[in-house]
Design a protein around this motif. Structure first.
Motif, PDB file in Angstrom:
ATOM      1  N   GLN A  24       0.834  -1.205   0.000  1.00 30.86           N
ATOM      2  CA  GLN A  24       0.000   0.000   0.000  1.00 30.86           C
ATOM      3  C   GLN A  24       0.870   1.257   0.000  1.00 30.86           C
ATOM      4  OE1 GLN A  24      -2.452  -0.459   3.460  1.00 30.86           O
ATOM      5  NE2 GLN A  24      -3.748  -2.017   2.532  1.00 30.86           N
ATOM      6  N   GLN A  25       1.944   1.224   0.789  1.00 28.40           N
ATOM      7  CA  GLN A  25       2.831   2.376   0.850  1.00 28.40           C
ATOM      8  C   GLN A  25       3.540   2.584  -0.484  1.00 28.40           C
ATOM      9  OE1 GLN A  25       5.090   1.104   4.253  1.00 28.40           O
ATOM     10  NE2 GLN A  25       3.797   2.237   5.685  1.00 28.40           N
ATOM     11  N   ARG A  26       3.981   1.498  -1.105  1.00 24.10           N
ATOM     12  CA  ARG A  26       4.634   1.618  -2.410  1.00 24.10           C
ATOM     13  C   ARG A  26       3.648   2.093  -3.471  1.00 24.10           C
ATOM     14  NH1 ARG A  26       8.602  -3.648  -2.502  1.00 24.10           N
ATOM     15  NH2 ARG A  26      10.195  -2.745  -1.172  1.00 24.10           N
ATOM     16  N   HIS A  27       2.410   1.621  -3.405  1.00 23.06           N
ATOM     17  CA  HIS A  27       1.392   2.083  -4.359  1.00 23.06           C
ATOM     18  C   HIS A  27       1.202   3.596  -4.217  1.00 23.06           C
ATOM     19  CE1 HIS A  27      -2.195   2.210  -6.842  1.00 23.06           C
ATOM     20  NE2 HIS A  27      -2.740   2.946  -5.895  1.00 23.06           N
ATOM     21  N   GLN A  28       1.068   4.054  -2.969  1.00 24.25           N
ATOM     22  CA  GLN A  28       0.906   5.491  -2.743  1.00 24.25           C
ATOM     23  C   GLN A  28       2.121   6.248  -3.263  1.00 24.25           C
ATOM     24  OE1 GLN A  28       1.010   6.861   1.336  1.00 24.25           O
ATOM     25  NE2 GLN A  28      -0.162   8.717   0.828  1.00 24.25           N
ATOM     26  N   ALA A  29       3.310   5.723  -3.023  1.00 27.77           N
ATOM     27  CA  ALA A  29       4.531   6.380  -3.492  1.00 27.77           C
ATOM     28  C   ALA A  29       4.564   6.463  -5.015  1.00 27.77           C
ATOM     29  CB  ALA A  29       5.760   5.627  -2.974  1.00 27.77           C
ATOM     30  N   ARG A  30       4.184   5.381  -5.702  1.00 26.92           N
ATOM     31  CA  ARG A  30       4.173   5.390  -7.171  1.00 26.92           C
ATOM     32  C   ARG A  30       3.158   6.400  -7.703  1.00 26.92           C
ATOM     33  NH1 ARG A  30       4.150  -0.390  -6.135  1.00 26.92           N
ATOM     34  NH2 ARG A  30       6.224  -1.232  -6.610  1.00 26.92           N
ATOM     35  N   GLU A  31       1.996   6.418  -7.085  1.00 29.32           N
ATOM     36  CA  GLU A  31       0.945   7.336  -7.525  1.00 29.32           C
ATOM     37  C   GLU A  31       1.393   8.787  -7.358  1.00 29.32           C
ATOM     38  OE1 GLU A  31      -3.831   7.007  -7.309  1.00 29.32           O
ATOM     39  OE2 GLU A  31      -2.777   6.781  -5.401  1.00 29.32           O
TER      40      GLU A  31
ATOM     41  N   ALA B 152       2.086  -0.302 -12.803  1.00 32.09           N
ATOM     42  CA  ALA B 152       2.138   0.683 -13.889  1.00 32.09           C
ATOM     43  C   ALA B 152       0.900   0.576 -14.779  1.00 32.09           C
ATOM     44  CB  ALA B 152       3.408   0.497 -14.713  1.00 32.09           C
ATOM     45  N   ILE B 153       0.497  -0.632 -15.079  1.00 35.66           N
ATOM     46  CA  ILE B 153      -0.691  -0.839 -15.912  1.00 35.66           C
ATOM     47  C   ILE B 153      -1.928  -0.269 -15.215  1.00 35.66           C
ATOM     48  CG2 ILE B 153      -2.248  -2.582 -16.893  1.00 35.66           C
ATOM     49  CD1 ILE B 153       0.335  -4.340 -17.267  1.00 35.66           C
ATOM     50  N   GLU B 154      -2.067  -0.543 -13.931  1.00 40.42           N
ATOM     51  CA  GLU B 154      -3.224  -0.029 -13.179  1.00 40.42           C
ATOM     52  C   GLU B 154      -3.211   1.499 -13.112  1.00 40.42           C
ATOM     53  OE1 GLU B 154      -5.896  -1.822 -12.339  1.00 40.42           O
ATOM     54  OE2 GLU B 154      -4.798  -3.422 -13.362  1.00 40.42           O
ATOM     55  N   LEU B 155      -2.030   2.076 -12.909  1.00 38.20           N
ATOM     56  CA  LEU B 155      -1.940   3.537 -12.887  1.00 38.20           C
ATOM     57  C   LEU B 155      -2.272   4.126 -14.264  1.00 38.20           C
ATOM     58  CD1 LEU B 155       1.228   3.938 -10.649  1.00 38.20           C
ATOM     59  CD2 LEU B 155      -1.113   4.647 -10.069  1.00 38.20           C
ATOM     60  N   ALA B 156      -1.831   3.453 -15.322  1.00 36.65           N
ATOM     61  CA  ALA B 156      -2.133   3.921 -16.686  1.00 36.65           C
ATOM     62  C   ALA B 156      -3.638   3.863 -16.952  1.00 36.65           C
ATOM     63  CB  ALA B 156      -1.369   3.093 -17.712  1.00 36.65           C
ATOM     64  N   LYS B 157      -4.287   2.813 -16.485  1.00 37.73           N
ATOM     65  CA  LYS B 157      -5.739   2.698 -16.665  1.00 37.73           C
ATOM     66  C   LYS B 157      -6.471   3.788 -15.882  1.00 37.73           C
ATOM     67  CE  LYS B 157      -5.938  -2.308 -17.434  1.00 37.73           C
ATOM     68  NZ  LYS B 157      -6.353  -3.592 -16.824  1.00 37.73           N
TER      69      LYS B 157
ATOM     70  N   ASN C 296      -6.265   3.744 -24.223  1.00 34.01           N
ATOM     71  CA  ASN C 296      -5.350   2.660 -24.575  1.00 34.01           C
ATOM     72  C   ASN C 296      -4.062   2.665 -23.766  1.00 34.01           C
ATOM     73  OD1 ASN C 296      -7.003   1.529 -26.648  1.00 34.01           O
ATOM     74  ND2 ASN C 296      -6.456   3.274 -27.928  1.00 34.01           N
ATOM     75  N   SER C 297      -3.981   3.500 -22.759  1.00 32.86           N
ATOM     76  CA  SER C 297      -2.750   3.627 -21.979  1.00 32.86           C
ATOM     77  C   SER C 297      -2.339   2.325 -21.310  1.00 32.86           C
ATOM     78  CB  SER C 297      -2.884   4.729 -20.934  1.00 32.86           C
ATOM     79  OG  SER C 297      -2.944   5.993 -21.560  1.00 32.86           O
ATOM     80  N   GLY C 298      -3.293   1.612 -20.746  1.00 31.67           N
ATOM     81  CA  GLY C 298      -2.973   0.350 -20.069  1.00 31.67           C
ATOM     82  C   GLY C 298      -2.320  -0.646 -21.009  1.00 31.67           C
ATOM     83  N   LYS C 299      -2.879  -0.779 -22.200  1.00 29.82           N
ATOM     84  CA  LYS C 299      -2.316  -1.707 -23.191  1.00 29.82           C
ATOM     85  C   LYS C 299      -0.944  -1.235 -23.659  1.00 29.82           C
ATOM     86  CE  LYS C 299      -6.797  -3.198 -24.891  1.00 29.82           C
ATOM     87  NZ  LYS C 299      -7.744  -3.182 -25.996  1.00 29.82           N
TER      88      LYS C 299
END
Length: 180
Positions: free
Chosen positions: A37-44, A141-146, A152-155
């Motif tokens: 969760q912390q890494r997800h927040q950091a990436r976002e 990265a895919i989830e953040l792109a979506k 089409n960012s996720g793809k």
């Protein structure tokens, strides 16, 4: 008359050990979940900071400090965020080389700003964060792109990162192969 299964003498002791192992496993999963969760927040936050740095004249340090004040991430999340921002900034040429090679039809400067920075963070992680499983970096990265990119960012992100990951894997295999 139905016969009941017999218990051998080790069942009681084994059951206690099994419960302790399950408890430790659950604690480990909870710690891992908290870390994820912390890494997800950091990436976002990293893609938001890198986006702002890309489209304004603001420095990464200035935006990072403001983000810390506004979002007050926990210390481990902020530490990872700082590592991502500083790492992407420091290794930008190398990261962009991987990005440009994986998507030659799309010059890095012409990529959508959100996609470019999502890819930069993920490529940085693939190159420099051995404790982060490659699948986790790619899936995040895919989830953040979506969530933040176009239709089409996720793809697109998935395809680029698949190519980058194969290249990194091949380079590491080549580097570790004994010289003949």
């Amino acid at each position: 008359m139905t016969e009941r299964p017999r218990r051998d003498s080790t069942t009681k002791a084994d059951g206690g050990a099994k419960r302790r192992t399950q408890r430790r496993s659950k604690q480990s999963q909870e710690q891992r979940s908290k870390l994820n969760q912390q890494r997800h927040q950091a990436r976002e936050l990293a893609i938001q900071i890198l986006y702002e740095v890309d489209v304004t004249d603001h420095s990464a340090d200035e935006v990072l400090a403001r983000t810390r004040a506004q979002h007050a991430p926990e210390e481990p999340a902020f530490d990872y965020l700082s590592q991502l921002i500083r790492g992407v900034e420091r290794d930008r040429d190398r990261v962009d080389d991987y990005l440009g090679t994986a998507a030659p039809a799309f010059p890095v400067a012409q990529l959508a700003t959100v996609d470019r920075n999502i890819l930069r963070v993920a490529i940085y992680e693939l190159l420099n964060q051995p404790e982060v499983p490659p699948k986790a970096a790619i899936n995040e990265a895919i989830e953040l792109a979506k969530a933040y990119g176009g239709d089409n960012s996720g793809k697109f992100v998935n395809g680029v990162l698949g190519t980058v990951f194969r290249r990194i894997t091949a380079e590491r295999a080549e580097a570790s192969a004994p010289a003949t």
